[in-house]
Design a protein around this motif. Structure first.
Motif, mmCIF file in Angstrom:
data_model
loop_
_atom_site.group_PDB
_atom_site.id
_atom_site.type_symbol
_atom_site.label_atom_id
_atom_site.label_comp_id
_atom_site.label_asym_id
_atom_site.label_seq_id
_atom_site.Cartn_x
_atom_site.Cartn_y
_atom_site.Cartn_z
ATOM 1 N N LEU A 4 23.217 70.343 51.491
ATOM 2 C CA LEU A 4 23.205 69.057 50.798
ATOM 3 C C LEU A 4 24.282 69.014 49.718
ATOM 4 O O LEU A 4 24.051 68.553 48.601
ATOM 5 C CB LEU A 4 21.814 68.802 50.200
ATOM 6 N N ASP A 5 25.456 69.515 50.082
ATOM 7 C CA ASP A 5 26.611 69.496 49.177
ATOM 8 C C ASP A 5 27.812 68.860 49.885
ATOM 9 O O ASP A 5 28.937 69.322 49.788
ATOM 10 C CB ASP A 5 26.948 70.927 48.726
ATOM 11 N N ASN A 6 27.535 67.784 50.619
ATOM 12 C CA ASN A 6 28.562 67.159 51.447
ATOM 13 C C ASN A 6 29.634 66.421 50.659
ATOM 14 O O ASN A 6 30.697 66.124 51.208
ATOM 15 C CB ASN A 6 27.904 66.209 52.451
ATOM 16 N N THR A 10 32.453 68.873 53.838
ATOM 17 C CA THR A 10 31.568 68.723 54.981
ATOM 18 C C THR A 10 31.854 69.813 56.009
ATOM 19 O O THR A 10 32.948 70.379 56.050
ATOM 20 C CB THR A 10 31.759 67.356 55.646
ATOM 21 N N LYS A 11 30.863 70.079 56.841
ATOM 22 C CA LYS A 11 31.053 71.040 57.923
ATOM 23 C C LYS A 11 31.950 70.419 58.983
ATOM 24 O O LYS A 11 31.686 69.316 59.462
ATOM 25 C CB LYS A 11 29.700 71.412 58.537
ATOM 26 N N PRO A 12 33.029 71.102 59.394
ATOM 27 C CA PRO A 12 33.929 70.528 60.393
ATOM 28 C C PRO A 12 33.211 70.245 61.708
ATOM 29 O O PRO A 12 32.421 71.064 62.192
ATOM 30 C CB PRO A 12 35.007 71.600 60.573
ATOM 31 N N ASN A 13 33.484 69.103 62.283
ATOM 32 C CA ASN A 13 32.948 68.757 63.588
ATOM 33 C C ASN A 13 33.577 69.660 64.653
ATOM 34 O O ASN A 13 34.793 69.859 64.648
ATOM 35 C CB ASN A 13 33.254 67.286 63.889
ATOM 36 N N PRO A 14 32.793 70.227 65.566
ATOM 37 C CA PRO A 14 33.357 71.094 66.598
ATOM 38 C C PRO A 14 34.482 70.438 67.391
ATOM 39 O O PRO A 14 35.451 71.101 67.769
ATOM 40 C CB PRO A 14 32.150 71.398 67.496
ATOM 41 N N ALA A 15 34.373 69.129 67.644
ATOM 42 C CA ALA A 15 35.431 68.422 68.377
ATOM 43 C C ALA A 15 36.723 68.379 67.574
ATOM 44 O O ALA A 15 37.825 68.416 68.137
ATOM 45 C CB ALA A 15 34.974 66.999 68.715
ATOM 46 N N VAL A 16 36.593 68.311 66.251
ATOM 47 C CA VAL A 16 37.768 68.323 65.374
ATOM 48 C C VAL A 16 38.433 69.697 65.406
ATOM 49 O O VAL A 16 39.664 69.816 65.510
ATOM 50 C CB VAL A 16 37.366 67.944 63.936
ATOM 51 N N LEU A 17 37.625 70.737 65.329
ATOM 52 C CA LEU A 17 38.155 72.101 65.414
ATOM 53 C C LEU A 17 38.860 72.325 66.748
ATOM 54 O O LEU A 17 39.931 72.933 66.805
ATOM 55 C CB LEU A 17 37.022 73.113 65.244
ATOM 56 N N ASN A 18 38.273 71.817 67.811
ATOM 57 C CA ASN A 18 38.856 71.979 69.133
ATOM 58 C C ASN A 18 40.203 71.270 69.235
ATOM 59 O O ASN A 18 41.162 71.808 69.811
ATOM 60 C CB ASN A 18 37.899 71.434 70.191
ATOM 61 N N LYS A 201 36.211 65.628 53.738
ATOM 62 C CA LYS A 201 35.006 64.878 53.374
ATOM 63 C C LYS A 201 34.434 64.123 54.568
ATOM 64 O O LYS A 201 33.385 63.484 54.460
ATOM 65 C CB LYS A 201 35.316 63.870 52.256
ATOM 66 N N LEU A 202 35.135 64.186 55.716
ATOM 67 C CA LEU A 202 34.767 63.414 56.900
ATOM 68 C C LEU A 202 34.458 64.308 58.089
ATOM 69 O O LEU A 202 34.621 63.897 59.231
ATOM 70 C CB LEU A 202 35.922 62.478 57.294
ATOM 71 N N HIS A 203 34.080 65.542 57.821
ATOM 72 C CA HIS A 203 33.871 66.539 58.869
ATOM 73 C C HIS A 203 35.185 66.892 59.559
ATOM 74 O O HIS A 203 35.188 67.336 60.708
ATOM 75 C CB HIS A 203 32.805 66.080 59.878
ATOM 76 N N LEU A 351 24.409 63.850 50.922
ATOM 77 C CA LEU A 351 23.967 63.820 52.306
ATOM 78 C C LEU A 351 25.138 63.627 53.275
ATOM 79 O O LEU A 351 26.252 63.281 52.876
ATOM 80 C CB LEU A 351 22.976 62.665 52.502
ATOM 81 N N SER A 352 24.827 63.818 54.557
ATOM 82 C CA SER A 352 25.755 63.460 55.627
ATOM 83 C C SER A 352 24.971 62.729 56.705
ATOM 84 O O SER A 352 23.735 62.647 56.652
ATOM 85 C CB SER A 352 26.420 64.702 56.224
ATOM 86 N N TYR A 353 25.677 62.210 57.715
ATOM 87 C CA TYR A 353 24.997 61.555 58.833
ATOM 88 C C TYR A 353 24.031 62.513 59.520
ATOM 89 O O TYR A 353 23.047 62.090 60.125
ATOM 90 C CB TYR A 353 26.013 61.087 59.884
#
Length: 379
Positions: A4-6, A10-18, A201-203, A351-353
């Motif tokens: 809860l520290d978004n 934010t945690k990177p989205n796996p699709a973004v990392l890919n 801030k947007l994953h 929070l995040s989505y």
């Protein structure tokens, strides 16, 4: 783990990392190179700008890729001040800006610029009429954040944009780092000349960002060199970072309406429970962004509560991550008129989505238990 520290990151989205990995492997050439590989990289960079522009509903040549919020804010603020100082030396901001804005203005004061730091009310919001009255013939820049990173307060940027339109000599910059994906904001024909966005801030990934620069707005560059990014940001482009940022932006936009509604629902649950906790004060106003709730527990050290929750793998923060390791009071809460008991004991829940109701219920239970244990020790 309950994260809860978004607002810090934010945690990177796996699709973004890919997407970052694929571009790094396949399009590793320098976009400035004249051979075929360089040409392919350049085309991908241009396509990324076009896609970013479509998502933000602006023109392609108004997109400048940066390394994030701090660089974007500095380029916008110092770039305008240095480029247009012969037209005037007065600039306007608020008392509750992010450190990357506040310190940029402090730096400009050392160079001879005059800065008006507008006060805010108890909700952390500036008065539009006070801003209007602060504008002089010498004013060249207004810089005001959209969503406050500590409180979640939303500034009236639409109304300020209309005022800016009445003064064609000045420029209006908005730090939209905390607002993107949480509080929608129009850029085109808004009176906004510059707008900062940060990828992490947007994953997306750290080290990625966008500065919107309205067509016709001229800046003095912070980096001089090979002339990349229309000479506004020289240096070999972070192509993989740019592509990954656009991916993150697209994914956020696809989920934005439902995601915002979900976070408001979670915020309501949090507020209702917090109101039942003895000695807990909610600092975030009712009319605020959906993802931030700032509270104070006077008499208890916030870092101790944070560490106690961390032992349960629940993660919240104090103030801005850029200044959270400093032990002084929150200048944001102080500017809102809160005493030191609240401004030195603040905690931020963001929070995040992807935050869930179960996450929130577990967090609230553990927060209550941590407070009870600390108070018992102090008695």
């Amino acid at each position: 783990m309950i994260y809860l520290d978004n607002s810090a990151t934010t945690k990177p989205n796996p699709a973004v990392l890919n997407s970052f990995q694929q571009v790094s492997e396949r399009f590793f050439a320098n976009p400035s190179s004249i051979h075929q590989l360089g040409g392919e990289a350049e085309k991908l960079l241009q396509r990324s700008k076009e896609q970013a522009a479509q998502l933000l509903q602006v023109e392609t040549d108004e997109i400048v890729f940066t390394a994030g919020g701090t660089e974007g804010n500095n380029l916008a603020i110092k770039g305008i001040a240095l480029e247009h100082q012969k037209r005037g030396s007065h600039i306007i901001t608020t008392q509750v800006e992010h450190p990357s804005v506040h310190e940029a203005f402090r730096g400009l004061e050392r160079l001879g610029f005059s800065v008006t730091y507008l006060p805010v009310n108890e909700n952390g919001v500036v008065a539009v009429e006070e801003l209007r009255e602060a504008i002089t013939d010498d004013t060249i820049l207004i810089s005001i954040m959209h969503v406050n990173n500590e409180l979640g307060s939303v500034q009236p940027v639409e109304a300020i944009g209309e005022i800016a339109k009445e003064h064609p000599k000045l420029f209006f910059h908005v730090d939209h780092v905390q607002g993107m994906g949480k509080v929608p904001m129009k850029l085109a024909d808004s009176g906004i000349d510059l707008c900062t966005i940060s990828g992490h801030k947007l994953h997306g990934l750290k080290g990625t960002g966008i500065l919107y620069v309205k067509k016709g707005t001229t800046l003095f560059p912070l980096f001089h060199g090979g002339g990349q990014e229309k000479s506004l940001r020289s240096g070999t482009e972070n192509l993989a970072g740019a592509v990954s940022l656009v991916k993150a932006l697209r994914l956020i936009k696809e989920r934005e309406i439902a995601g915002i509604r979900h976070m408001y629902h979670l915020q309501t649950i949090i507020r209702q429970k917090l109101r039942t906790m003895d000695g807990v004060f909610i600092n975030t106003p009712e009319q605020a962004a959906p993802h931030i709730i700032n509270i104070s527990v006077p008499g208890l050290k916030p870092e101790v509560l944070i560490h106690m929750l961390g032992e349960k793998e629940i993660y919240i923060s104090t103030k801005s991550a850029c200044s959270s390791k400093q032990t002084d009071e929150s200048k944001i809460l102080a500017a809102c008129g809160h005493g030191r008991d609240r401004s030195t004991s603040a905690l931020r829940i963001s929070l995040s989505y992807d935050s869930t109701e179960n996450d929130i219920h577990v967090f609230l239970q553990e927060l209550q238990e941590a407070i009870n244990r600390l108070k018992a020790v102090m008695e």
